[in-house]
Design a protein around this motif. Structure first.
Motif, PDB file in Angstrom:
ATOM      1  N   ALA A  46     -18.663  16.738 -47.707  1.00 60.34           N
ATOM      2  CA  ALA A  46     -18.985  15.858 -48.675  1.00 60.34           C
ATOM      3  C   ALA A  46     -17.864  15.739 -49.659  1.00 60.34           C
ATOM      4  CB  ALA A  46     -20.184  16.682 -49.668  1.00 60.34           C
ATOM      5  N   CYS A  52     -23.244  19.532 -49.626  1.00 59.11           N
ATOM      6  CA  CYS A  52     -23.900  19.222 -48.529  1.00 59.11           C
ATOM      7  C   CYS A  52     -24.733  20.211 -48.139  1.00 59.11           C
ATOM      8  CB  CYS A  52     -22.837  18.782 -47.541  1.00 59.11           C
ATOM      9  SG  CYS A  52     -23.361  18.297 -45.794  1.00 59.11           S
ATOM     10  N   SER A 132     -20.481  23.687 -50.572  1.00 63.60           N
ATOM     11  CA  SER A 132     -19.864  22.867 -51.600  1.00 63.60           C
ATOM     12  C   SER A 132     -18.477  23.223 -51.692  1.00 63.60           C
ATOM     13  CB  SER A 132     -20.570  22.927 -52.920  1.00 63.60           C
ATOM     14  OG  SER A 132     -19.665  22.057 -53.766  1.00 63.60           O
ATOM     15  N   ALA A 158     -29.397  16.144 -42.685  1.00 65.38           N
ATOM     16  CA  ALA A 158     -28.259  16.573 -43.448  1.00 65.38           C
ATOM     17  C   ALA A 158     -28.499  15.632 -44.849  1.00 65.38           C
ATOM     18  CB  ALA A 158     -26.754  16.450 -43.098  1.00 65.38           C
ATOM     19  N   GLN A 159     -27.877  16.206 -45.950  1.00 68.71           N
ATOM     20  CA  GLN A 159     -28.039  15.575 -47.227  1.00 68.71           C
ATOM     21  C   GLN A 159     -26.954  16.014 -48.216  1.00 68.71           C
ATOM     22  OE1 GLN A 159     -32.062  16.520 -48.160  1.00 68.71           O
ATOM     23  NE2 GLN A 159     -31.659  18.463 -48.947  1.00 68.71           N
ATOM     24  N   THR A 160     -26.696  15.086 -49.215  1.00 68.00           N
ATOM     25  CA  THR A 160     -25.572  15.539 -50.436  1.00 68.00           C
ATOM     26  C   THR A 160     -26.396  15.690 -51.648  1.00 68.00           C
ATOM     27  OG1 THR A 160     -24.974  13.379 -50.410  1.00 68.00           O
ATOM     28  CG2 THR A 160     -23.700  14.529 -49.195  1.00 68.00           C
ATOM     29  N   LYS A 179     -27.703  12.165 -45.484  1.00 66.73           N
ATOM     30  CA  LYS A 179     -26.108  12.177 -44.989  1.00 66.73           C
ATOM     31  C   LYS A 179     -26.154  11.810 -43.327  1.00 66.73           C
ATOM     32  CE  LYS A 179     -22.085  15.162 -45.033  1.00 66.73           C
ATOM     33  NZ  LYS A 179     -21.368  14.216 -44.278  1.00 66.73           N
TER      34      LYS A 179
END
Length: 188
Positions: A46, A52, A132, A158-160, A179
């Protein structure tokens, strides 16, 4: 025709290539991973200071003490903050690591983040392991590519979320953004 349909071989032999996704000896090292150890590549984590988080299925009774991420082809350049955290499926913070601040993170190197105290899982389900890194150059990670959820109730792989994250993980995962790149995480 059998229960296996037209397949006539031994299913264990046919699926043996999947053994690389599990631990070599389940009696030796406990761990949970979100991805198998095959088909992985160099994926972006990220942006600097952005969290992330990746979906990770954990079992009731698991005790998670550390989260390990593996850098890929790009090392961390001038890092200032590096933290990992474990979140519930609903996005509530369960535990976080100490900040590794300026500690080097070379390319192709596993980095383990010990949680400040072990987290006992009391309900089997999807949890989120988060990373992070605030740095001039955020390391790329070993991972894969996933698709956007399309079934009702399906979670992001997955994601931010967040920005300007330093030494402290946010209390919740708020406003997550899908993500496509899914980093590998190993919980132990």
């Amino acid at each position: 025709m059998t229960v296996l349909g037209a397949f006539k071989g031994n299913p264990r032999n046919d699926l043996s290539w999947l053994n690389s996704s599990g631990r070599p000896d389940p009696e030796v090292v406990f761990h949970r991973a979100n991805l198998p150890r095959v088909g992985l590549d160099d994926v972006p984590a990220a942006s600097s200071g952005v969290m992330c988080s990746v979906a990770l299925y954990l079992q009731d009774g698991d005790i998670i003490s550390a989260l390990t991420f593996i850098s890929a082809g790009t090392a961390a350049g001038t890092p200032t903050n590096q933290i990992a955290a474990l979140y519930s499926g609903a996005g509530a913070l369960l535990g976080q690591s100490a900040d590794k601040t300026t500690e080097a993170w070379a390319a192709d190197a596993a980095k383990s983040f010990a949680l400040s105290s072990p987290v006992r899982i009391t309900r089997s389900g999807v949890y989120y392991a988060a990373l992070s890194v605030a740095a001039a150059t955020v390391p790329t990670l070993v991972g894969s590519v996933g698709s956007k959820p399309f079934l009702t109730g399906e979670a992001n792989l997955a994601q931010t979320s967040g920005s300007g994250i330093g030494a402290t993980a946010p209390a919740t995962i708020s406003s997550p953004t899908f993500k496509r790149h899914v980093p590998l995480v190993v919980a132990s």
